[in-house]
Design a protein around this motif. Structure first.
Motif, mmCIF file in Angstrom:
data_model
loop_
_atom_site.group_PDB
_atom_site.id
_atom_site.type_symbol
_atom_site.label_atom_id
_atom_site.label_comp_id
_atom_site.label_asym_id
_atom_site.label_seq_id
_atom_site.Cartn_x
_atom_site.Cartn_y
_atom_site.Cartn_z
ATOM 1 N N GLY A 156 34.636 54.137 4.133
ATOM 2 C CA GLY A 156 33.721 53.636 3.110
ATOM 3 C C GLY A 156 32.772 54.707 2.607
ATOM 4 O O GLY A 156 32.838 55.873 2.985
ATOM 5 N N SER A 157 31.878 54.303 1.724
ATOM 6 C CA SER A 157 30.871 55.213 1.187
ATOM 7 C C SER A 157 29.632 54.405 0.818
ATOM 8 O O SER A 157 29.698 53.197 0.597
ATOM 9 N N GLY A 158 28.489 55.092 0.753
ATOM 10 C CA GLY A 158 27.256 54.465 0.307
ATOM 11 C C GLY A 158 26.856 53.262 1.143
ATOM 12 O O GLY A 158 26.740 53.345 2.375
ATOM 13 N N PRO A 159 26.648 52.098 0.488
ATOM 14 C CA PRO A 159 26.200 50.900 1.194
ATOM 15 C C PRO A 159 27.158 50.444 2.301
ATOM 16 O O PRO A 159 26.727 49.871 3.296
ATOM 17 N N VAL A 160 28.460 50.688 2.118
ATOM 18 C CA VAL A 160 29.425 50.297 3.150
ATOM 19 C C VAL A 160 29.157 51.078 4.447
ATOM 20 O O VAL A 160 29.191 50.525 5.546
ATOM 21 N N LYS A 161 28.868 52.372 4.298
ATOM 22 C CA LYS A 161 28.532 53.171 5.476
ATOM 23 C C LYS A 161 27.238 52.681 6.115
ATOM 24 O O LYS A 161 27.108 52.648 7.329
ATOM 25 N N ALA A 217 36.027 48.270 14.057
ATOM 26 C CA ALA A 217 35.979 47.922 12.627
ATOM 27 C C ALA A 217 34.846 48.669 11.926
ATOM 28 O O ALA A 217 35.008 49.155 10.795
ATOM 29 N N SER A 218 33.695 48.795 12.608
ATOM 30 C CA SER A 218 32.565 49.524 12.025
ATOM 31 C C SER A 218 32.901 50.993 11.836
ATOM 32 O O SER A 218 32.539 51.599 10.818
ATOM 33 N N ALA A 219 33.582 51.584 12.823
ATOM 34 C CA ALA A 219 33.964 52.997 12.718
ATOM 35 C C ALA A 219 34.898 53.217 11.531
ATOM 36 O O ALA A 219 34.778 54.210 10.796
ATOM 37 N N LEU A 220 35.831 52.293 11.318
ATOM 38 C CA LEU A 220 36.749 52.410 10.181
ATOM 39 C C LEU A 220 36.001 52.279 8.857
ATOM 40 O O LEU A 220 36.290 53.003 7.892
ATOM 41 N N GLN A 240 30.579 62.870 -1.838
ATOM 42 C CA GLN A 240 31.721 63.048 -2.733
ATOM 43 C C GLN A 240 32.396 61.712 -3.016
ATOM 44 O O GLN A 240 32.520 60.864 -2.141
ATOM 45 N N GLU A 241 32.799 61.539 -4.269
ATOM 46 C CA GLU A 241 33.581 60.368 -4.666
ATOM 47 C C GLU A 241 34.839 60.854 -5.382
ATOM 48 O O GLU A 241 34.757 61.572 -6.378
ATOM 49 N N GLY A 242 35.988 60.474 -4.878
ATOM 50 C CA GLY A 242 37.225 60.947 -5.469
ATOM 51 C C GLY A 242 37.414 62.432 -5.219
ATOM 52 O O GLY A 242 36.931 62.991 -4.232
ATOM 53 N N THR A 243 38.101 63.094 -6.123
ATOM 54 C CA THR A 243 38.397 64.515 -5.945
ATOM 55 C C THR A 243 37.369 65.431 -6.593
ATOM 56 O O THR A 243 37.126 66.535 -6.115
#
Length: 525
Positions: free
Chosen positions: A481-486, A473-476, A174-177
């Motif tokens: 985050g989403s996608g590549p950040v995760k 920091a990784s857990a946050l 999901q992205e946004g609402t």
């Protein structure tokens, strides 16, 4: 410091060996791995969209349709309740925009109307104006809940549909609402997937109204309980005019347990289906009570076919129409996956070619290799033999990291490669802290054993603090985050754990083994 129990030595060696074995499949192509015996480990790290190429779709969930459908169902329920309770209303009971409006001419019936509205749906807000004008709207909290629920259900159904196509390792989140991000690695022609996702696939079984002809309906003589729908079966003489269908749904498609490609008695492609116990009973009762009447099979407000009921049907059935084998198979797939709660629209579409993905892999791999080589050289130049020990531990660290990513089925992206490179640096950084502490102890006149013991023991607190803060920091990043950040967060988190293991235990075991065998008088550091 100098004593390692046998169980701990066995554990360290076993974990290192397991890491090497489980990381080896990543050195071979999927075709080579598939040809190996079943007992050989075969799990590999999956490549993300930016490395493998594929399609990126941003889907929007049409919540207007969800609200409209909900209000239409409320109107149908209110009509029935008002009729049973002998409530008089004027001005029509219609949906206008995002509200229902009508007029109650008798003030003494307002409280009764309010009770009926609350009975039909507790999440409706009712306001009464002058002259008995009534306006009904869903309250904002209920709208937020329904939006969130519709998006979550849409994600699950999109996942089922994509999985049915055989696409491996899709990213669906999901992205946004009211948006859904869909990434399909390895899919360079998403048209077929878009066709499957573009259909709501809401299947219903409804009776035709023989008392109203399509021509009468087009002239406006259409009861509120009926609707005029297009007929897609060109073999039917009414295909060009459409058919008048009663709005009441006799059996809904959510009662289906299976759908598959089938063929009718003439060998033409069709869709076979099977109901659950409740749906089977409902379908049997409807067909039994309406033998000789026409039954509309409606998909997304279009009548696929409108056969005459010949006899009672229970359990299994078949849908005929203008199907090809591919279209019948696609419809069966959609019915198996379930109907979307709301239509989906393509807001953004990108295609990443495999050539660009290969370039990304090459650039990322080259950067990582250069970084690791420089780190290896640095450790050997500055710490000699102990630097070689650190490099050996670094090798096992990399193997354990790849093994962990393979076992978890993680998707590796370019940020993930950056996470691996960062992990390698952190692993060596821990060894640098230990070695520098050992040097300080030796300069202070400490013996070999006490200096080694102090180096590992006193540096451990600092190493642990740095690794724990990185994990936080990784857990946050994973949470927010989403996608590549995760993907970066997952890779970094696993790397922190494996580097802590390799720097503290593997390096220490190598040093202790060397000291006990060679009994040096000086430490080459």
């Amino acid at each position: 410091m100098m004593y390692f129990p046998k169980w701990l030595v066995t554990l360290i060696l076993g974990v290192c060996a397991l890491g090497v074995i489980l990381s080896l499949p990543n050195l071979f192509s999927p075709q080579t791995i598939a040809a190996l015996p079943s007992w050989v480990p075969k799990k590999q790290v999956s490549l993300g969209l930016d490395l493998r190429g594929g399609s990126h779709l941003l889907l929007g969930v049409d919540m207007t349709a969800v609200k409209r459908e909900h209000l239409d169902s409320v109107v149908d329920a209110l009509r029935t309740e008002f009729r049973n309770a002998h409530v008089n209303y004027t001005g029509g009971l219609n949906v206008v925009g995002d509200q229902i409006s009508f007029t109650v001419p008798k003030p003494e019936q307002i409280d009764q109307v309010r009770a009926i509205v609350n009975k039909v749906d507790k999440d409706l807000d009712m306001t009464v104006g002058s002259g008995g004008d009534v306006v009904i709207r869903p309250n904002p909290a209920a709208l937020d809940r329904s939006t969130n629920d519709a998006v979550k259900r849409s994600i699950e159904i999109v996942r089922r549909r994509v999985d049915e196509t055989g696409t491996k390792e899709p990213i669906i989140e999901q992205e946004g609402t009211d948006r859904i991000l869909l990434q399909l690695p390895g899919v360079d022609n998403p048209d077929h997937v878009k066709q499957l996702l573009g259909r709501t696939a809401k299947l219903t079984f409804q009776l035709l109204d023989p008392g109203i002809s399509p021509d009468e309906a087009k002239r406006g003589h259409l009861p509120a309980s009926d609707e005029l729908l297009p007929l897609e079966d060109t073999r039917d003489p009414e295909a060009g005019q459409g058919v008048v269908v009663r709005k009441r749904v006799m059996v809904s498609g959510d009662k289906l347990t299976d759908a598959h490609l089938s063929f009718d008695q003439y060998g033409r492609p069709a869709v076979g289906f099977k109901f659950d116990s409740i749906g089977s009973r409902q379908f049997g009762d409807v067909t039994r009570d309406n033998v000789g009447k026409r039954f509309a099979i409606v998909l997304d407000k279009k009548v696929i076919s409108a056969p005459v009921i010949q006899s009672e049907i229970r359990g299994d059935g078949i849908i005929t129409g203008n199907f090809t084998s591919q279209s019948a198979e696609d419809l069966a797939l959609l019915l198996r996956a379930g109907a979307l709660p709301a239509p989906l629209t393509i807001l953004e579409e990108r295609t990443v070619g495999p050539g660009l993905g290969a370039d990304s892999i090459h650039a990322g791999a080259l950067a990582s290799i250069v970084g690791v080589v420089l780190v290896v050289i640095f450790m050997i130049v500055f710490y000699g033999l102990f630097g070689i020990f650190a490099n050996i531990a670094l090798f096992f660290n990399l193997c354990m990291l790849l093994a962990s990513l393979s076992l978890l089925g993680s998707t590796l992206t370019l940020p993930g490669i950056a996470g691996i490179a960062l992990t390698m640096g952190m692993a060596v950084d821990a060894n640098v802290l230990i070695y520098e502490r050992i040097r300080e102890e030796l300069r202070g006149g400490g013996s070999i054993i006490t200096s080694l013991h102090a180096g590992f023991q006193r540096a451990f607190g600092t190493i642990l603090d740095s690794h724990v803060t990185t994990l936080v920091a990784s857990a946050l990043m994973f949470w927010l985050g989403s996608g590549p950040v995760k993907g970066f967060a997952v890779t970094l988190s696993l790397g922190v754990i494996t580097s802590l293991f390799s720097a503290i235990l593997v390096t220490r075991l190598l040093i202790v083994t060397w000291v006990r065998r060679n009994k040096p008088k000086l430490i080459p550091i």
